[in-house]
Enzyme design. Structure first.
Site, PDB file in Angstrom:
ATOM      1  N   GLY A  43      42.418  35.495  49.185  1.00  0.00           N
ATOM      2  CA  GLY A  43      41.071  35.859  48.723  1.00  0.00           C
ATOM      3  C   GLY A  43      41.099  37.331  48.355  1.00  0.00           C
ATOM      4  CD  GLU A 145      38.654  35.623  44.078  1.00  0.00           C
ATOM      5  OE1 GLU A 145      39.510  35.005  43.432  1.00  0.00           O
ATOM      6  OE2 GLU A 145      38.807  35.952  45.279  1.00  0.00           O
ATOM      7  CG  ASP A 253      54.107  35.794  45.293  1.00  0.00           C
ATOM      8  OD1 ASP A 253      53.320  35.917  44.334  1.00  0.00           O
ATOM      9  OD2 ASP A 253      53.862  35.074  46.287  1.00  0.00           O
ATOM     10  CB  ALA A 256      47.655  39.788  47.025  1.00  0.00           C
ATOM     11  CB  ALA A 257      50.749  43.219  43.167  1.00  0.00           C
ATOM     12  N   GLY A 258      47.619  43.606  43.010  1.00  0.00           N
ATOM     13  CA  GLY A 258      46.442  44.394  42.615  1.00  0.00           C
ATOM     14  C   GLY A 258      45.506  44.625  43.790  1.00  0.00           C
ATOM     15  CG  ASP A 259      43.788  41.342  45.702  1.00  0.00           C
ATOM     16  OD1 ASP A 259      42.995  41.685  44.801  1.00  0.00           O
ATOM     17  OD2 ASP A 259      44.133  40.167  45.908  1.00  0.00           O
ATOM     18  NE  ARG A 292      57.621  43.181  52.729  1.00  0.00           N
ATOM     19  CZ  ARG A 292      57.111  44.128  53.495  1.00  0.00           C
ATOM     20  NH1 ARG A 292      55.824  44.122  53.807  1.00  0.00           N
ATOM     21  NH2 ARG A 292      57.882  45.094  53.961  1.00  0.00           N
ATOM     22  CB  SER A 298      53.095  40.281  50.075  1.00  0.00           C
ATOM     23  OG  SER A 298      51.858  40.633  49.486  1.00  0.00           O
TER      24      SER A 298
HETATM   25  O1  RIB Z   1      44.455  38.284  44.008  1.00  0.00           O
HETATM   26  C1  RIB Z   1      45.102  37.222  44.667  1.00  0.00           C
HETATM   27  C2  RIB Z   1      44.090  36.277  45.256  1.00  0.00           C
HETATM   28  O2  RIB Z   1      43.349  35.679  44.219  1.00  0.00           O
HETATM   29  C3  RIB Z   1      44.672  35.139  46.038  1.00  0.00           C
HETATM   30  O3  RIB Z   1      44.890  35.456  47.379  1.00  0.00           O
HETATM   31  C4  RIB Z   1      43.678  34.016  45.805  1.00  0.00           C
HETATM   32  O4  RIB Z   1      42.991  33.630  46.947  1.00  0.00           O
HETATM   33  C5  RIB Z   1      42.721  34.534  44.732  1.00  0.00           C
HETATM   34  O5  RIB Z   1      41.534  34.945  45.268  1.00  0.00           O
END
Ligand code: RIB
Length: 317
Positions: A43, A145, A253, A256-259, A292, A298
């Site tokens: 998420g 989201e 992978d 979630a690199a941006g997160d 990771r 990761s």
């Molecule tokens: O940015 C990656 C995320 O996008 C994933 O973890 C997935 O749940 C989506 O929300």
């Protein structure tokens, strides 16, 4: 609930990710063999909160969001608590299931993601603004989201509280002027930046970055950071623009690199780093995360990122 003074609040989504690896992403209508199925905490909101928890180097991050009354929601909350995040404002909604994401990752790290929001759609503007009033903090991290009305109300309220508002415009969608005018720092990736600038396409040449960043800045945010993947990041504020190169790594992978980048950026800024130092810190954190598997799985901790930055500094001297 933790009693630590809150610095960074994340308002956003919590999803359980159902992940498979493939040799190549499937085309429309194609069936391809996958392997290594796992369920992992994700998420965009929760990933950013997890990064704040691991990278702030002290307690001080909080998550605001909704999960369903089910095992997946329970696991997601536990994962954030293990990262040191205050989850007192994560509501359990009996009327909706926890959000889920189906993710396929191809060799080399690129992915496709489909999200079913479930309980994330239950997060309303009143809940978000009440949480901000109660938690306080210096920085707010938002993504797209959760309902847009909630994102807008949170940004406006955070502004009125004197917080710095960081918006990750992901997944891409058109955004009202009223929202962009409450944003201090906008952090799109390439396709999100092009969509917001109404230009189309999915890749940005480095030579195009200044014009695109300026175009987005003209819509309201004081600072724009274009996240350019293996090209690094391009930062524009009132004093001009600057390119920050990426670190060379072998990506496994990119999920979630941006997160991870956004959580690290907020953690760095909340810790007193200037913008340039916080961007370098965020690039280092994201460069570890792409090596990771998984989203939260990761994300590195503070010690790993500090050692990478120290090692690079020693190499240069
Ligand atoms: O940015 C990656 C995320 O996008 C994933 O973890 C997935 O749940 C989506 O929300």
């Amino acid at each position: 609930m933790s009693t630590a003074q809150i610095s960074v609040v994340v308002i956003g989504s919590l999803n359980m990710d159902f992940v498979m690896e493939v040799a190549q992403l499937p085309l429309r209508g194609e069936t391809v063999p996958g392997r290594g199925f796992v369920t992992l905490s994700g998420g965009k909101g929760a990933n950013q909160a997890c990064a704040v928890g691991r990278l702030l180097g002290r307690p001080g991050g909080a998550m605001v969001g909704c999960v369903g009354e089910d095992l997946l929601g329970h696991r997601l909350v536990e994962s954030l608590q293990a990262a040191g995040i205050d989850t007192g404002w994560v509501r359990v909604m009996p009327e909706a299931p926890t959000g889920v994401a189906m993710i396929v990752v191809e060799t080399g790290g690129q992915n496709q993601i489909v999200v079913s929001p479930g309980a994330n759609d239950c997060l309303g503007p009143e809940e978000a603004t009440a949480a901000l009033t109660a938690l306080g903090g210096s920085h707010l991290l938002l993504q797209l989201e959760t309902p847009l009305a909630t994102v807008e109300a949170a940004a406006r309220h955070a502004r009125s509280l004197g917080m710095t508002v960081i918006l990750d415009p992901a997944p891409a969608r058109p955004l009202p002027a009223a929202l962009l005018q409450c944003v201090d720092l906008l952090t799109p990736n390439e396709s999100e930046a092009l969509a917001l600038a109404e230009l189309g396409g999915s890749r940005i040449e480095l030579s195009e970055a200044p014009a695109i960043a300026a175009r987005l800045r003209a819509r309201g945010p004081e600072q724009v950071i274009l996240k350019l993947g293996e090209q690094g990041a391009y930062v524009m504020d009132g004093t001009g623009g600057r390119h920050f190169p990426a670190r060379r790594v072998t990506a496994t992978d990119a999920t979630a690199a941006g997160d991870c980048f956004n959580g690290a950026l907020a953690a760095g800024l909340a810790d007193g780093m200037g913008l340039a130092q916080a961007v370098e810190f965020a690039i280092a954190a994201a460069s570890i995360s792409v090596t990771r598997r998984g989203a939260q799985a990761s994300i590195p901790d503070r010690r790993e990122v500090d050692s990478l930055i120290d090692a690079a500094r020693e190499e240069r001297t």
